[in-house]
Structures are given as structure tokens and as C-alpha cells.
Design a protein around this motif. Structure first.
Motif, PDB file in Angstrom:
ATOM      1  N   LEU A 175      28.786  34.081  56.653  1.00 20.00           N
ATOM      2  CA  LEU A 175      28.741  35.240  55.780  1.00 20.00           C
ATOM      3  C   LEU A 175      29.034  34.851  54.331  1.00 20.00           C
ATOM      4  O   LEU A 175      29.975  34.120  54.050  1.00 20.00           O
ATOM      5  N   ILE A 176      28.227  35.384  53.411  1.00 23.34           N
ATOM      6  CA  ILE A 176      28.499  35.283  51.985  1.00 23.34           C
ATOM      7  C   ILE A 176      29.165  36.584  51.547  1.00 23.34           C
ATOM      8  O   ILE A 176      28.657  37.682  51.817  1.00 23.34           O
ATOM      9  N   LEU A 177      30.305  36.479  50.899  1.00 21.51           N
ATOM     10  CA  LEU A 177      31.027  37.668  50.427  1.00 21.51           C
ATOM     11  C   LEU A 177      30.334  38.178  49.172  1.00 21.51           C
ATOM     12  O   LEU A 177      30.656  37.775  48.051  1.00 21.51           O
ATOM     13  N   SER A 178      29.393  39.075  49.349  1.00 20.41           N
ATOM     14  CA  SER A 178      28.485  39.464  48.263  1.00 20.41           C
ATOM     15  C   SER A 178      28.840  40.784  47.603  1.00 20.41           C
ATOM     16  O   SER A 178      28.313  41.093  46.528  1.00 20.41           O
ATOM     17  N   MET A 179      29.699  41.600  48.207  1.00 23.62           N
ATOM     18  CA  MET A 179      30.047  42.894  47.614  1.00 23.62           C
ATOM     19  C   MET A 179      31.169  42.725  46.596  1.00 23.62           C
ATOM     20  O   MET A 179      32.083  41.926  46.785  1.00 23.62           O
ATOM     21  N   ARG A 180      31.088  43.510  45.532  1.00 20.69           N
ATOM     22  CA  ARG A 180      32.050  43.420  44.439  1.00 20.69           C
ATOM     23  C   ARG A 180      32.535  44.805  44.016  1.00 20.69           C
ATOM     24  O   ARG A 180      31.831  45.796  44.136  1.00 20.69           O
ATOM     25  N   ARG A 181      33.758  44.820  43.482  1.00 17.03           N
ATOM     26  CA  ARG A 181      34.305  46.005  42.827  1.00 17.03           C
ATOM     27  C   ARG A 181      34.247  45.796  41.316  1.00 17.03           C
ATOM     28  O   ARG A 181      34.166  44.669  40.842  1.00 17.03           O
ATOM     29  N   GLU A 182      34.321  46.890  40.584  1.00 17.93           N
ATOM     30  CA  GLU A 182      34.239  46.785  39.127  1.00 17.93           C
ATOM     31  C   GLU A 182      35.390  45.942  38.584  1.00 17.93           C
ATOM     32  O   GLU A 182      36.539  46.095  39.000  1.00 17.93           O
ATOM     33  N   PRO A 183      35.109  45.042  37.636  1.00 13.10           N
ATOM     34  CA  PRO A 183      36.202  44.270  37.014  1.00 13.10           C
ATOM     35  C   PRO A 183      37.188  45.194  36.292  1.00 13.10           C
ATOM     36  O   PRO A 183      36.779  46.076  35.531  1.00 13.10           O
ATOM     37  N   THR A 184      38.475  44.993  36.551  1.00 15.04           N
ATOM     38  CA  THR A 184      39.537  45.717  35.857  1.00 15.04           C
ATOM     39  C   THR A 184      40.616  44.713  35.468  1.00 15.04           C
ATOM     40  O   THR A 184      40.641  43.578  35.966  1.00 15.04           O
ATOM     41  N   LEU A 185      41.526  45.142  34.609  1.00 14.87           N
ATOM     42  CA  LEU A 185      42.621  44.257  34.230  1.00 14.87           C
ATOM     43  C   LEU A 185      43.500  43.912  35.431  1.00 14.87           C
ATOM     44  O   LEU A 185      43.899  42.753  35.611  1.00 14.87           O
ATOM     45  N   LEU A 186      43.807  44.911  36.253  1.00 13.86           N
ATOM     46  CA  LEU A 186      44.631  44.655  37.426  1.00 13.86           C
ATOM     47  C   LEU A 186      43.974  43.624  38.332  1.00 13.86           C
ATOM     48  O   LEU A 186      44.630  42.687  38.815  1.00 13.86           O
ATOM     49  N   ARG A 187      42.690  43.768  38.554  1.00 13.77           N
ATOM     50  CA  ARG A 187      41.982  42.819  39.421  1.00 13.77           C
ATOM     51  C   ARG A 187      41.901  41.436  38.794  1.00 13.77           C
ATOM     52  O   ARG A 187      41.994  40.425  39.493  1.00 13.77           O
ATOM     53  N   ALA A 188      41.744  41.375  37.478  1.00 17.97           N
ATOM     54  CA  ALA A 188      41.678  40.073  36.813  1.00 17.97           C
ATOM     55  C   ALA A 188      42.992  39.319  36.957  1.00 17.97           C
ATOM     56  O   ALA A 188      43.012  38.109  37.237  1.00 17.97           O
ATOM     57  N   TYR A 189      44.116  40.024  36.784  1.00 17.88           N
ATOM     58  CA  TYR A 189      45.416  39.351  36.905  1.00 17.88           C
ATOM     59  C   TYR A 189      45.747  39.040  38.366  1.00 17.88           C
ATOM     60  O   TYR A 189      46.356  38.001  38.657  1.00 17.88           O
ATOM     61  N   ALA A 190      45.351  39.924  39.283  1.00 19.43           N
ATOM     62  CA  ALA A 190      45.591  39.635  40.699  1.00 19.43           C
ATOM     63  C   ALA A 190      44.799  38.411  41.140  1.00 19.43           C
ATOM     64  O   ALA A 190      45.297  37.562  41.888  1.00 19.43           O
ATOM     65  N   ASP A 191      43.563  38.294  40.660  1.00 20.42           N
ATOM     66  CA  ASP A 191      42.742  37.131  40.966  1.00 20.42           C
ATOM     67  C   ASP A 191      43.408  35.870  40.420  1.00 20.42           C
ATOM     68  O   ASP A 191      43.492  34.836  41.098  1.00 20.42           O
ATOM     69  N   ALA A 192      43.909  35.956  39.180  1.00 20.04           N
ATOM     70  CA  ALA A 192      44.537  34.792  38.563  1.00 20.04           C
ATOM     71  C   ALA A 192      45.798  34.353  39.295  1.00 20.04           C
ATOM     72  O   ALA A 192      46.066  33.161  39.439  1.00 20.04           O
ATOM     73  N   LEU A 193      46.567  35.319  39.793  1.00 15.48           N
ATOM     74  CA  LEU A 193      47.868  35.008  40.390  1.00 15.48           C
ATOM     75  C   LEU A 193      47.803  34.793  41.897  1.00 15.48           C
ATOM     76  O   LEU A 193      48.562  33.983  42.445  1.00 15.48           O
ATOM     77  N   GLY A 243      42.027  45.983  25.567  1.00 18.63           N
ATOM     78  CA  GLY A 243      41.781  45.664  26.962  1.00 18.63           C
ATOM     79  C   GLY A 243      41.037  44.356  27.117  1.00 18.63           C
ATOM     80  O   GLY A 243      41.331  43.550  28.012  1.00 18.63           O
ATOM     81  N   ALA A 244      40.063  44.110  26.234  1.00 21.59           N
ATOM     82  CA  ALA A 244      39.306  42.858  26.295  1.00 21.59           C
ATOM     83  C   ALA A 244      40.195  41.660  26.012  1.00 21.59           C
ATOM     84  O   ALA A 244      40.037  40.596  26.620  1.00 21.59           O
ATOM     85  N   ALA A 245      41.160  41.819  25.093  1.00 18.94           N
ATOM     86  CA  ALA A 245      42.084  40.724  24.803  1.00 18.94           C
ATOM     87  C   ALA A 245      42.940  40.386  26.020  1.00 18.94           C
ATOM     88  O   ALA A 245      43.191  39.217  26.323  1.00 18.94           O
ATOM     89  N   LEU A 246      43.364  41.411  26.740  1.00 17.15           N
ATOM     90  CA  LEU A 246      44.151  41.175  27.954  1.00 17.15           C
ATOM     91  C   LEU A 246      43.296  40.542  29.050  1.00 17.15           C
ATOM     92  O   LEU A 246      43.784  39.715  29.832  1.00 17.15           O
ATOM     93  N   PHE A 247      42.024  40.914  29.122  1.00 14.52           N
ATOM     94  CA  PHE A 247      41.126  40.298  30.106  1.00 14.52           C
ATOM     95  C   PHE A 247      40.913  38.826  29.757  1.00 14.52           C
ATOM     96  O   PHE A 247      40.872  37.967  30.647  1.00 14.52           O
ATOM     97  N   TRP A 248      40.768  38.529  28.460  1.00  9.14           N
ATOM     98  CA  TRP A 248      40.659  37.131  28.025  1.00  9.14           C
ATOM     99  C   TRP A 248      41.887  36.343  28.460  1.00  9.14           C
ATOM    100  O   TRP A 248      41.766  35.212  28.956  1.00  9.14           O
ATOM    101  N   LEU A 249      43.063  36.935  28.296  1.00  6.19           N
ATOM    102  CA  LEU A 249      44.298  36.252  28.685  1.00  6.19           C
ATOM    103  C   LEU A 249      44.333  35.998  30.189  1.00  6.19           C
ATOM    104  O   LEU A 249      44.747  34.919  30.641  1.00  6.19           O
ATOM    105  N   ALA A 250      43.897  36.975  30.969  1.00  6.42           N
ATOM    106  CA  ALA A 250      43.848  36.787  32.428  1.00  6.42           C
ATOM    107  C   ALA A 250      42.879  35.665  32.788  1.00  6.42           C
ATOM    108  O   ALA A 250      43.153  34.849  33.675  1.00  6.42           O
ATOM    109  N   SER A 251      41.741  35.610  32.095  1.00  5.34           N
ATOM    110  CA  SER A 251      40.763  34.544  32.349  1.00  5.34           C
ATOM    111  C   SER A 251      41.345  33.189  32.002  1.00  5.34           C
ATOM    112  O   SER A 251      41.160  32.203  32.738  1.00  5.34           O
ATOM    113  N   LEU A 252      42.060  33.130  30.874  1.00  4.29           N
ATOM    114  CA  LEU A 252      42.674  31.866  30.474  1.00  4.29           C
ATOM    115  C   LEU A 252      43.759  31.443  31.462  1.00  4.29           C
ATOM    116  O   LEU A 252      43.880  30.259  31.806  1.00  4.29           O
TER     117      LEU A 252
END
Length: 306
Positions: free
Chosen positions: A126-144, A258-267
Motif C-alpha cells: 500500500l502507498i499512503l496516498s491520502m493527505r490532510r490539509e497542511p496546518t501549523l499543528l501538523r507541520a510541527y507534529a511531523d517535525a517532532l 503563519g508562513a514564518a512559523l511553517f518555515w520554522l517547522a520545515s527548518l
């Protein structure tokens, strides 16, 4: 059965994988009235010759340059004439028999804008192909926590990572874009794909814009396809492009703060992986800390600068 389905394939040096896709189309589209349009992004191999030989009835749009995935889709649809739905396929996809019949059935029954199948890789996994909308909470949860663990909780994960969710119909915010059926009404409402996304995030942008206009994405588990998958997970340049375009899309839909915080999560995410020795993450960090790269167009010339 509805009006004609236009099958759109965007190619770039795809001679190795394209024959397998072309072989799968007759059974994958069994019962449908369909035509094929191939948009070629200036391939240097035998891709165009293969299309003429293996699919002599196809329309071939030669782009004359590597214009990107979204531009290829738009050019192919412009060349297609009237249609009831557009089936967008990566060259490394193989449709299972009856795949499009299942997608069309859900598209007609639900009024959805976009329908996507269950995807498996070349090993049948199986390829995990379904996605939820990117949010700040999800970006930081992914990072951590990592995408896999975060994705099991809807509020935390962008990737729907619970395999059980793929056994039943679903309505993700967006889905991996290698295989998707788009209804004509949705296509007209969204006015094509955004060509400023050379590669990556173009399907995210399109699916979210479709939702903004009242068209849902439907996941159809009874429709199946194989995706051999690309090289973004192993190519530092392509991974950097993916990370940069995710940030660009978030900036478009959110406030500067919000975009600045998303950049920080990406970094944070890429930096932590870089410390662990991941070369693709090191490349992404270099892009994230260079404003000139984040602001520049993201085409072939951009990739050469990374």
C-alpha cells in the motif's frame, strides 16, 4: 457511461516506464469512451517515438521545453476537445482492470470533483496516498513525531498513515497526484493547474482550490493502480524542490506570520534529519536558509542552483 474520458500523460524522458502504462490502458479503461493525449516536456530519449509506435491514435503535444507537470496537463487538456472527465496519469502508473469504471461510478454518484484509487507500489504494498490539509499543528507534529506516527491522529498528521483507512471510501483534503480522475465541472471551475508549480505541490494546490469551489476529493478503494514512484525521496535536488514548494503553497493560503512559523517547522524537520546524516535534508536546509532560492522560480534552472 458518461462523455469521453481524456487520458492525459505528461512525459519527460519516460521511455523506460511508459510502455507498461500504455499496455494497461485498455483494461484499465474498459467500458469507457476514451482518448489519449501525451504532453512531452522535451524528452531527449525515445519517449515521443514510443507513443507514436505504441499508441498511434494518440495526440502528442510537444512542449518544446521542460515546462513542468502542471503546464503539461493544461496543454494536453487544451488539445483534447470536449470531455466529460480528465484522467491524469504519471508515466510510471499501471492501471488495474476496471480502475476507471470504479472511479467514474463514484464521480457520477457523488458529484465529486476528483476521484483517486488505491495505490500500491511495485511490490504490491500500500502507498499512503491520502493527505490532510497542511496546518501549523501538523507541520510541527511531523517535525517532532515523524509523519507516520503523527498521521494516525487526524489533527496531527498530514499523511493519512493508518492502513485501515485505505480499506474503505474516504474524503481526503487532497491526495497523491499520480492517478486522478477530474470531472469536467471541476476542471472548468478551477481553470486548470497552476503552472508556477513546476513540480510538487501542484496537486495539493489544485485539490484545495477544488474544495474551495465546493468539489470534494473522493478516495475509491475498489479502484486500483500501481505507482512505481519517483525519485524525490532519494534526490537532494528534488527533495529541496518539494520542501520549497510546500512552503510556497502555505504562504499563498495563510498570513505572513503563519508562513514564518511553517518555515520554522520545515527548518526544524529538515535540520533534525540533517543532523542524523540525511543528505536530502541537508540540501533542503540550504534552500530554506537562502531567501534568493525560496523567492526564485522553481524550474530546471532553479534545480541547477541547488
Amino acid at each position: 457511461m458518461r462523455e469521453r474520458v481524456v487520458v492525459v500523460i505528461v512525459t519527460f524522458n519516460s521511455a523506460r516506464v511508459l510502455p507498461g502504462l500504455l499496455d494497461s490502458l485498455p483494461l484499465g479503461l474498459e467500458g469507457a469512451d476514451w482518448s489519449l493525449v501525451v504532453a512531452d516536456n522535451d524528452s531527449a530519449d525515445e519517449t515521443v517515438a514510443l507513443v507514436h509506435r505504441l499508441a498511434p491514435g494518440a495526440t502528442v503535444v510537444e512542449m518544446g521545453r521542460n515546462a513542468g507537470y502542471a503546464a503539461g496537463i493544461n496543454a494536453a487538456v487544451r488539445a483534447a476537445g470536449d470531455f466529460g472527465a480528465v484522467l491524469v496519469l504519471n508515466p510510471d502508473v499501471r492501471l488495474a482492470p476496471g480502475c476507471v469504471r470504479e472511479l467514474l461510478g463514484v464521480l457520477d454518484a457523488t458529484g465529486a470533483g476528483i476521484c483517486v484509487p488505491r495505490l500500491e507500489d511495485s511490490r504490491g504494498e500500500l502507498i499512503l496516498s491520502m493527505r490532510r490539509e497542511p496546518t501549523l499543528l501538523r507541520a510541527y507534529a511531523d517535525a517532532l513525531l515523524g509523519a507516520g506516527r503523527a498521521g494516525r491522529v487526524g489533527a496531527l498528521g498530514e499523511v493519512v498513515s493508518d492502513p485501515g483507512r485505505y480499506d474503505v471510501p474516504g474524503s481526503p483534503d487532497w491526495a497523491e497526484g499520480s492517478t486522478q480522475l477530474i470531472g469536467a465541472a471541476c476542471w472548468r471551475a478551477c481553470e486548470g493547474w497552476d503552472e508556477t508549480f513546476f513540480l510538487y505541490s501542484e496537486e495539493t494546490d489544485y485539490h484545495l482550490r477544488a474544495r474551495d469551489r465546493g468539489f470534494a476529493v473522493r478516495y475509491v478503494p475498489t479502484a486500483r493502480a500501481v505507482h512505481l514512484e519517483g525519485a524525490s525521496a532519494s534526490s537532494p535536488r528534488l527533495w529541496s524542490l518539494l520542501v520549497a514548494n510546500r512552503l510556497r503553497l502555505f504562504r499563498r493560503r495563510h498570513t505572513p506570520a503563519g508562513a514564518a512559523l511553517f518555515w520554522l517547522a520545515s527548518l526544524l524537520r529538515e535540520g533534525s534529519r540533517s543532523v542524523l546524516g540525511h543528505a536530502i535534508a541537508r540540501s533542503a536546509v540550504r534552500v530554506l536558509v537562502r531567501p534568493s532560492l525560496l523567492a526564485a522560480p522553481r524550474g530546471p534552472e532553479w534545480l541547477e542552483r541547488v
